[in-house]
Write a protein that holds these residues in place. Sequence first.
Motif, short mmCIF file in Angstrom:
data_model
loop_
_atom_site.label_atom_id
_atom_site.label_comp_id
_atom_site.label_asym_id
_atom_site.label_seq_id
_atom_site.Cartn_x
_atom_site.Cartn_y
_atom_site.Cartn_z
N TYR A 116 8.80 -2.09 -25.91
CA TYR A 116 8.65 -2.65 -27.33
C TYR A 116 7.84 -1.77 -28.20
CZ TYR A 116 8.29 -5.15 -31.77
OH TYR A 116 8.79 -5.49 -33.19
N ALA A 117 6.35 -1.16 -27.73
CA ALA A 117 6.18 -0.40 -28.71
C ALA A 117 6.90 1.03 -28.93
CB ALA A 117 4.53 -0.40 -27.56
N LYS A 150 4.85 -7.36 -16.07
CA LYS A 150 6.19 -7.53 -16.41
C LYS A 150 5.76 -7.57 -18.54
CE LYS A 150 10.14 -10.94 -17.07
NZ LYS A 150 9.36 -11.58 -18.39
N MET A 151 4.78 -8.56 -19.33
CA MET A 151 4.65 -8.99 -20.29
C MET A 151 3.97 -6.63 -20.76
SD MET A 151 4.96 -11.52 -21.49
CE MET A 151 4.35 -11.59 -22.64
N GLU A 152 2.59 -6.03 -19.56
CA GLU A 152 2.44 -4.83 -20.66
C GLU A 152 4.18 -4.15 -20.21
OE1 GLU A 152 -0.20 -4.01 -17.73
OE2 GLU A 152 -1.83 -5.35 -18.28
N PHE A 153 4.94 -4.26 -19.40
CA PHE A 153 5.95 -3.53 -19.26
C PHE A 153 6.18 -3.05 -20.77
CE2 PHE A 153 10.43 -2.52 -18.15
CZ PHE A 153 10.44 -1.06 -18.08
N ALA A 168 -0.37 -19.62 -0.46
CA ALA A 168 0.49 -20.08 -2.23
C ALA A 168 -0.66 -19.32 -3.21
CB ALA A 168 0.07 -21.46 -1.96
N GLU A 169 -1.68 -19.08 -2.89
CA GLU A 169 -2.88 -18.99 -4.09
C GLU A 169 -2.33 -16.99 -4.16
OE1 GLU A 169 -6.93 -19.72 -2.31
OE2 GLU A 169 -6.74 -22.15 -2.98
N LYS A 170 -2.53 -16.31 -3.26
CA LYS A 170 -2.07 -15.04 -2.76
C LYS A 170 -0.89 -14.90 -3.52
CE LYS A 170 -4.43 -13.89 1.61
NZ LYS A 170 -3.80 -13.26 3.22
N CYS A 171 0.14 -15.68 -3.20
CA CYS A 171 1.65 -15.79 -4.31
C CYS A 171 1.32 -15.89 -5.46
CB CYS A 171 2.51 -16.85 -2.97
SG CYS A 171 3.08 -16.35 -1.79
N LEU A 172 0.88 -17.59 -5.80
CA LEU A 172 0.08 -17.34 -7.36
C LEU A 172 -0.08 -15.84 -8.06
CD1 LEU A 172 0.40 -19.54 -9.49
CD2 LEU A 172 -2.21 -20.18 -8.87
N ALA A 173 -1.33 -16.07 -7.06
CA ALA A 173 -2.06 -14.32 -8.20
C ALA A 173 -0.96 -12.86 -7.73
CB ALA A 173 -3.49 -14.27 -7.24
N GLN A 174 0.00 -13.05 -7.21
CA GLN A 174 1.02 -11.85 -7.22
C GLN A 174 1.89 -11.92 -8.40
OE1 GLN A 174 3.13 -11.36 -3.51
NE2 GLN A 174 3.92 -9.65 -4.14
N GLY A 175 2.46 -13.66 -8.27
CA GLY A 175 3.29 -13.88 -9.74
C GLY A 175 2.94 -13.94 -10.66
N GLU A 176 0.53 -13.78 -10.77
CA GLU A 176 0.45 -13.89 -12.15
C GLU A 176 0.13 -12.41 -12.36
OE1 GLU A 176 -3.42 -15.82 -12.03
OE2 GLU A 176 -2.52 -17.77 -11.88
N ARG A 177 0.15 -11.73 -11.59
CA ARG A 177 -0.25 -10.16 -11.71
C ARG A 177 1.31 -9.98 -11.75
NH1 ARG A 177 -1.27 -9.10 -6.47
NH2 ARG A 177 0.39 -7.31 -6.67
N LEU A 178 2.62 -10.40 -10.97
CA LEU A 178 3.72 -9.15 -11.46
C LEU A 178 4.15 -9.99 -12.99
CD1 LEU A 178 5.47 -10.24 -8.68
CD2 LEU A 178 4.71 -7.71 -9.27
N PHE A 179 4.07 -11.17 -13.43
CA PHE A 179 4.31 -11.64 -14.82
C PHE A 179 3.78 -10.68 -16.23
CE2 PHE A 179 3.33 -13.93 -18.09
CZ PHE A 179 4.11 -14.00 -18.81
N SER A 180 2.22 -10.56 -15.44
CA SER A 180 1.51 -9.81 -16.52
C SER A 180 1.51 -8.18 -16.48
CB SER A 180 -0.39 -9.47 -16.23
OG SER A 180 -1.22 -8.72 -16.94
#
Length: 254
Positions: free
Chosen positions: A177-178, A169-172, A155-167
Motif C-alpha cells: 500500500y505504501a 501478510k499484513m506487513e506485505f 497446534a500451538e506451533k501451527c497457531l504461532a506459524q499462522g500468526e507469523r504468516l498473518f503478520s
Amino acid sequence: MVEWERTKHTCLRLVLSGTDPIFVKGTWHPSRFDISITDGSSSWLCNATEEEVAERAAQWDQPVSEYLQLAEQYLGFQQPNSIYSFSDALEGSKRLSWTFEKEGTKLEWRWKCKPSHESKKITVGILNFLMEANIRLSEEVVNKTRSFEKMESEAEKCLAQGERLFSEKMEFEDATYAKACFISVLNAKKAKLRALRDREVSGKEVAEEEEESTDKGESSESGRSDNEHSEEEASKKAATTTSRGRGRKRAARS
C-alpha cells in the motif's frame, strides 16, 4: 459377522439391589459363551454350549450372532434401564437374570450358574483380568495423553506459524500500500513536471513566434524607410537639376 470371528472378553462389576456387588467375567465365542462370577468368597460358572445358545436364540426369534451381541451388551456393561438379579437356585446354584425392552415389551433373560469347586482360582483369575485391564487402560490413557500433548504442541506451533504468516501478510500489504501510494504521488509529480515542461516549451514557442513576427515587422518598416529616403533623394536631385537648367536658360537669354 466379522466382529464375532474372534473371542472377546468382558468383566462387569454388577451392582445389585440389597446385596454386595459381584464381578461377572464373560468370554464370548462366535456361537457360545462362558461366564464366571465371584462375590469375593464364592464363585459360579455358566458354560453355555452352542446347542443351548441356538435353542435360546430360536425361542426369541433371533439369529445366534444377534443373541450373543445382546447378551454381551448387558453383561459387559451394566445397563441403567435394566433390572439385574442374582438369585438362589437348587443345589447351591444361582440364577443370573436381566431385563430389556424389545418393541415396547419388557423381557427377561435368565441363565443358571453352577457353583465352582475352584472359587479361589476363579476369583484370582477375575482379579488378574481386572488388573491387566486396568494396566492396559492406564497405558492407553498415558498414550492418549501424550498424543494429546503432542497434538496440542503441534497446534500451538501451527497457531504461532499462522500468526507469523498473518503478520507477514499484513506487513506485505502495508508495504504494498505504501509503495502504491508512493508510486501514485510520484506519478502525480511526474504529471505536474510534464505539464510545467509542456507549458515552458509552449511559452518558448510563442515567444519565438512573437520575436519572429517582430523581426519581420522591423525589416519591412526598414525597407519602407529606405525606399522613402531613396525617393526623397531622387526628388531632391530632380529639383536641383531643374533649377540648374532654368538658371542656364536665364543666363543665355541675358
